[in-house]
Design an enzyme around this catalytic site. Structure first.
Site, PDB file in Angstrom:
ATOM      1  N   TYR A 270       0.827  -1.217   0.000  1.00  0.00           N
ATOM      2  CA  TYR A 270       0.000   0.000   0.000  1.00  0.00           C
ATOM      3  C   TYR A 270       0.861   1.266   0.000  1.00  0.00           C
ATOM      4  O   TYR A 270       0.789   2.075   0.911  1.00  0.00           O
ATOM      5  CB  TYR A 270      -0.974  -0.026   1.183  1.00  0.00           C
ATOM      6  CG  TYR A 270      -2.084  -1.034   0.961  1.00  0.00           C
ATOM      7  CD1 TYR A 270      -3.265  -0.654   0.325  1.00  0.00           C
ATOM      8  CD2 TYR A 270      -1.929  -2.366   1.338  1.00  0.00           C
ATOM      9  CE1 TYR A 270      -4.268  -1.575   0.071  1.00  0.00           C
ATOM     10  CE2 TYR A 270      -2.932  -3.294   1.093  1.00  0.00           C
ATOM     11  CZ  TYR A 270      -4.096  -2.890   0.472  1.00  0.00           C
ATOM     12  OH  TYR A 270      -5.090  -3.801   0.223  1.00  0.00           O
TER      13      TYR A 270
ATOM     14  N   TYR B 158     -11.586  -7.883   5.956  1.00  0.00           N
ATOM     15  CA  TYR B 158     -10.410  -7.889   5.069  1.00  0.00           C
ATOM     16  C   TYR B 158     -10.093  -9.335   4.705  1.00  0.00           C
ATOM     17  O   TYR B 158      -9.949 -10.183   5.581  1.00  0.00           O
ATOM     18  CB  TYR B 158      -9.180  -7.239   5.731  1.00  0.00           C
ATOM     19  CG  TYR B 158      -7.985  -7.296   4.818  1.00  0.00           C
ATOM     20  CD1 TYR B 158      -7.897  -6.437   3.722  1.00  0.00           C
ATOM     21  CD2 TYR B 158      -6.984  -8.253   4.988  1.00  0.00           C
ATOM     22  CE1 TYR B 158      -6.832  -6.518   2.837  1.00  0.00           C
ATOM     23  CE2 TYR B 158      -5.919  -8.342   4.109  1.00  0.00           C
ATOM     24  CZ  TYR B 158      -5.848  -7.466   3.039  1.00  0.00           C
ATOM     25  OH  TYR B 158      -4.802  -7.555   2.153  1.00  0.00           O
TER      26      TYR B 158
ATOM     27  N   ASP C   2     -12.481 -17.179   7.475  1.00  0.00           N
ATOM     28  CA  ASP C   2     -11.135 -16.740   7.121  1.00  0.00           C
ATOM     29  C   ASP C   2     -10.351 -16.533   8.415  1.00  0.00           C
ATOM     30  O   ASP C   2     -10.484 -15.510   9.074  1.00  0.00           O
ATOM     31  CB  ASP C   2     -11.225 -15.454   6.289  1.00  0.00           C
ATOM     32  CG  ASP C   2      -9.854 -14.898   5.915  1.00  0.00           C
ATOM     33  OD1 ASP C   2      -8.846 -15.421   6.425  1.00  0.00           O
ATOM     34  OD2 ASP C   2      -9.802 -13.929   5.136  1.00  0.00           O
TER      35      ASP C   2
ATOM     36  N   LYS D  41      -0.724 -16.804   7.263  1.00  0.00           N
ATOM     37  CA  LYS D  41       0.064 -15.959   8.171  1.00  0.00           C
ATOM     38  C   LYS D  41       0.936 -16.748   9.163  1.00  0.00           C
ATOM     39  O   LYS D  41       2.030 -17.107   8.814  1.00  0.00           O
ATOM     40  CB  LYS D  41      -0.858 -14.954   8.855  1.00  0.00           C
ATOM     41  CG  LYS D  41      -1.333 -13.896   7.846  1.00  0.00           C
ATOM     42  CD  LYS D  41      -1.741 -12.583   8.457  1.00  0.00           C
ATOM     43  CE  LYS D  41      -1.768 -11.488   7.409  1.00  0.00           C
ATOM     44  NZ  LYS D  41      -3.101 -11.028   7.029  1.00  0.00           N
TER      45      LYS D  41
HETATM   46  C1  PLP Z   1      -3.626 -11.074   5.653  1.00  0.00           C
HETATM   47  C2  PLP Z   1      -4.969 -11.612   5.420  1.00  0.00           C
HETATM   48  C3  PLP Z   1      -5.345 -12.129   4.174  1.00  0.00           C
HETATM   49  C4  PLP Z   1      -4.439 -12.101   2.972  1.00  0.00           C
HETATM   50  O1  PLP Z   1      -3.271 -12.843   3.149  1.00  0.00           O
HETATM   51  P1  PLP Z   1      -1.983 -12.545   2.241  1.00  0.00           P
HETATM   52  O2  PLP Z   1      -1.010 -13.601   2.638  1.00  0.00           O
HETATM   53  O3  PLP Z   1      -1.535 -11.159   2.587  1.00  0.00           O
HETATM   54  O4  PLP Z   1      -2.413 -12.653   0.820  1.00  0.00           O
HETATM   55  C5  PLP Z   1      -6.613 -12.658   4.052  1.00  0.00           C
HETATM   56  N1  PLP Z   1      -7.469 -12.680   5.088  1.00  0.00           N
HETATM   57  C6  PLP Z   1      -7.139 -12.194   6.301  1.00  0.00           C
HETATM   58  C7  PLP Z   1      -8.121 -12.265   7.421  1.00  0.00           C
HETATM   59  C8  PLP Z   1      -5.890 -11.631   6.513  1.00  0.00           C
HETATM   60  O5  PLP Z   1      -5.560 -11.116   7.706  1.00  0.00           O
END
Ligand code: PLP
Length: 448
Positions: A26, A154, A255, A284
């Site tokens: 960003y 997100y 997610d 992550k």
């Molecule tokens: C960081 C994140 C993503 C995206 O993951 P990237 O490895 O950056 O592509 C998707 N969903 C959530 C909840 C996240 O925190």
């Protein structure tokens, strides 16, 4: 003296070349925002190229739960490197992938039984969305291809993932010619730890009853909305969503890319509500922050329907799928986590931050302070000027990276009490010194 000067010059040229050639997350090319070269990292400390040491308050965006340069993870990488760093996953398999898949299936809620390895969180979300679409198409229900989500979410930066990010933060108008149009309801107004009144779930119930026939899945971040606003919501809300999905024949995608592997005090945030999604995304912290790897897990029902429908294949397969180095590191990281007193550590960080950040609540620029697990958030009344504020944290020997109006801490689980205190003192001192100039919070002495 000569040595020091050449080091200084090298340092400057590194920053100059970075500015000239590289995009950051960003960011704008040519912008004059500070960027700090890191030479190495150990435990909870980042060592800058100029020799300064910073206590890490970010875990490199949720990832480095064990801290940096951990001997156990280093050894896992080296051992795997000696065998193979990568082989294609079409037609081949290997022990690191198989063992990791078994491990993920055993750790996640029971109904989740199969694993798709992706190379980043965003891709894991794309895969989850494509799986949901293919699931309904395979059942002859091609009309169920849209997604329902909650605002302030997100889910990543690729086009499909972006379409379910918050429409404002995710800049939907900018990409409206190509983004699929999804359904949104307001994010839950019931906080974590509180019950979910009927009025809170009603918007989602209404939308599902009206448009459920078009909807493949509800996608959301369970309990903690991360990069879209750092909000913690009621476990009751998540339970209601699960039962609405069942009632209206819609899949539930959780997610857990940010929340997975202990960050909220449970291994997975869904456990706060005692629910299982149909599709789960992790990423992550999966490799402890060493390598990029994510995974999408599904129930037997979802994988069976996709595999027995037309075309009978799931249409996705990244080049670096199930990268052995990443899988071996993830296995070592999960073992390290489970063998550690991680609940106690996260609980201690939670308790420390509840006590230590509380004094921020009375400060003029602060709107709210909230803590859940190893996540501490100080929400400000206005966005802060990152270019001005970032160096103030560095001067105080900490790495804290605010965004928008949020200053937050999510340190590695291994952080000690003294280092955590230093992080909180820095947040308190920096926030205390902010004042508003034309809608932005800037440090004292600026814009007067
Ligand atoms: C960081 C994140 C993503 C995206 O993951 P990237 O490895 O950056 O592509 C998707 N969903 C959530 C909840 C996240 O925190």
């Amino acid at each position: 003296m000569h040595e020091a000067m050449s080091e200084d010059a090298e340092h400057r040229s590194l920053v100059q070349s970075d500015r000239r050639y590289i995009w950051h997350p960003y960011s704008a090319m040519g912008a004059d925002l500070p960027v700090f070269p890191v030479r190495s990292a150990h435990g909870v400390r980042l060592q800058l190229a100029d020799g300064r040491e910073l206590i890490d308050g970010m875990s490199s965006w949720w990832c480095a739960i064990h801290g940096y340069n951990h001997p156990v993870l280093n050894a896992a990488v080296e051992k795997q490197l000696a065998d193979m760093s990568h082989v294609m996953f079409g037609g081949l398999t290997h022990r690191p992938a198989v063992e990791l898949a078994e491990r993920l299936v055993s750790l996640t809620p029971d109904p989740l039984q199969s694993v798709f390895f992706a190379d980043s969180g965003s891709v894991a979300v794309e895969v989850a969305m494509k799986m949901a679409m293919q699931y309904w198409a395979s059942k002859g229900m091609r009309h169920k291809q849209r997604f329902l989500t909650i605002r302030h979410g997100y889910h990543g930066d690729t086009l499909g993932a972006m379409s379910v990010c918050d429409p404002v933060n995710g800049m939907h108008t900018l990409f409206s010619d190509i983004l699929p149009q999804q359904y949104f309801v307001d994010s839950p107004d019931c906080a974590f730890g509180e019950p979910c009144p009927e009025s809170s779930i009603q918007p989602m119930a209404d939308l599902l009853s009206e448009c459920g026939q078009q909807i493949a899945a509800v996608i959301l971040e369970p309990i903690v909305q991360g990069a879209g606003g750092m909000q913690f919501y009621s476990a009751g809300y998540l339970r209601e969503v699960r039962s609405l999905c069942d009632r209206y024949g819609v899949l539930l995608i959780a997610d857990e890319i940010a929340t997975g592997f202990g960050r909220t005090g449970k291994l997975f945030a869904c456990e706060h509500a005692g629910i299982a999604p149909d599709i789960l995304c992790v990423g992550k912290a999966l490799t402890g922050g060493y390598l990029t790897l994510a995974a999408t897990l599904t129930t037997n029902e979802v994988s069976r329907v996709i595999s027995s429908g037309d075309p009978g294949l799931f249409m996705h397969g990244p080049t670096f799928m199930a990268n052995p180095l990443a899988c071996a590191t993830a296995l070592a990281s999960i073992r390290l986590l489970l063998d550690s007193p991680w609940q106690e550590r996260v609980g201690r960080i939670e308790g420390g931050m509840r006590a230590g950040l509380e004094s921020c609540r009375a400060l003029a620029p602060v709107r709210d302070v909230r803590v859940l697990g190893a996540i501490g958030v100080v929400e400000l009344k206005a966005p802060l000027d990152l270019g001005q504020v970032q160096p103030m944290f560095v001067e105080r020997g900490v790495w804290v990276r605010p965004f928008g109006n949020l200053v937050y801490l999510m340190p590695p689980f291994v952080i000690g009490d003294a280092d955590l205190q230093t992080l909180m003192d820095a947040v308190t001192a920096v926030v205390k010194g902010l004042h508003e100039v034309s809608g932005r919070l800037v440090p004292e002495g600026i814009g007067l």
